[in-house]
Design a protein around this motif. Structure first.
Motif, mmCIF file in Angstrom:
data_model
loop_
_atom_site.group_PDB
_atom_site.id
_atom_site.type_symbol
_atom_site.label_atom_id
_atom_site.label_comp_id
_atom_site.label_asym_id
_atom_site.label_seq_id
_atom_site.Cartn_x
_atom_site.Cartn_y
_atom_site.Cartn_z
ATOM 1 N N SER A 131 0.818 -1.219 0.000
ATOM 2 C CA SER A 131 0.000 0.000 0.000
ATOM 3 C C SER A 131 0.848 1.265 0.000
ATOM 4 C CB SER A 131 -0.940 0.005 1.215
ATOM 5 O OG SER A 131 -0.224 0.188 2.421
ATOM 6 N N ASN A 132 2.139 1.121 0.282
ATOM 7 C CA ASN A 132 3.015 2.287 0.348
ATOM 8 C C ASN A 132 4.089 2.320 -0.741
ATOM 9 O OD1 ASN A 132 2.503 3.963 3.007
ATOM 10 N ND2 ASN A 132 2.230 1.817 3.578
ATOM 11 N N PHE A 133 4.338 1.174 -1.373
ATOM 12 C CA PHE A 133 5.346 1.084 -2.420
ATOM 13 C C PHE A 133 4.788 0.290 -3.596
ATOM 14 C CE2 PHE A 133 7.700 1.321 1.625
ATOM 15 C CZ PHE A 133 8.487 2.432 1.397
ATOM 16 N N ASN A 134 5.510 0.281 -4.706
ATOM 17 C CA ASN A 134 5.116 -0.528 -5.850
ATOM 18 C C ASN A 134 5.090 -2.010 -5.473
ATOM 19 O OD1 ASN A 134 4.969 1.722 -7.522
ATOM 20 N ND2 ASN A 134 7.108 1.534 -8.170
ATOM 21 N N ASN A 135 4.219 -2.764 -6.105
ATOM 22 C CA ASN A 135 4.090 -4.192 -5.795
ATOM 23 C C ASN A 135 5.395 -4.954 -6.024
ATOM 24 O OD1 ASN A 135 1.456 -3.891 -5.014
ATOM 25 N ND2 ASN A 135 0.561 -4.869 -6.817
#
Length: 208
Positions: A131-135
């Protein structure tokens, strides 16, 4: 939650600040800290000490906060971490984003927090990363074999402060306990300075 720092005894600026609050305002005297325990495998220098800080240490040093990162930036920059297509600048977040991530991780179950502090990523923390960084970055942090890939770190500029109530524990090799510097540190942080046998390294500090 807590943060920590491995300290060798040539870190004079840091040790002076730890012993008497000596203020360094030169921004070039940056210091690096990580969330949770220091990495213990492979062991680090036998003569190192470990300082554990309460989370108030980060909050009280907001004005000196330079960046936070979910990955060991030094290891990435030196090529020890095989994270392709990312530069160090891509992983650095500001104080408010780092604080948000820490707050979200602090709210997961106790067992999962403990795993995070040992640099293991559980399902709930994995969701926070996504939710805070790219998957793809979240996948790398969770599944890469190198523990430095999830060594959440933060950097403070030289004016940062260490107050008496910031420090949780200080682990020092017993061979240094009678040095003048260690006596000053012990006087300042009474009851929080613990010794270990350097023969077995700081990874033995919580044994026995």
């Amino acid at each position: 939650m807590f943060s920590s720092k491995i300290v060798t005894f040539n870190k004079i600026n840091f040790l002076n600040k730890l012993s008497d609050g000596f203020k360094i305002t030169n921004k070039s005297h940056r210091e690096y800290f990580n969330l949770g325990h220091p990495l213990e495998s492979p062991p680090t220098l036998r003569g190192s000490m470990v300082v554990e800080f309460k989370m108030s240490f980060i909050l009280d040093n907001e004005e000196f906060f330079e960046y936070g990162s979910p990955v060991d930036i030094g290891g990435l920059s030196a090529g020890y971490i095989g994270l392709e297509n990312y530069k160090a600048s891509d992983l650095k977040v500001n104080f408010f984003d780092f604080d948000k991530i820490i707050s979200e991780i602090s709210a997961v179950r106790f067992y999962e927090r403990q795993k995070f502090l040992e640099h293991e990523i559980t399902e709930s923390v994995y969701g926070i990363l996504k939710s805070n960084f790219n998957n793809d970055l979240a996948d790398f942090i969770r599944f890469d074999e190198n523990p430095h890939s999830r060594l959440f770190e933060f950097c403070l500029a030289g004016g940062y402060k260490i107050n008496e109530d910031h420090v949780q524990k200080i682990h020092i090799p017993n061979t240094y306990k009678n040095s003048l510097l260690m006596k000053r540190i012990s006087d300042r942080f009474k009851g929080r300075v613990l010794t270990f046998n350097p023969k077995y390294g700081f990874e033995s500090r919580n044994v026995g």
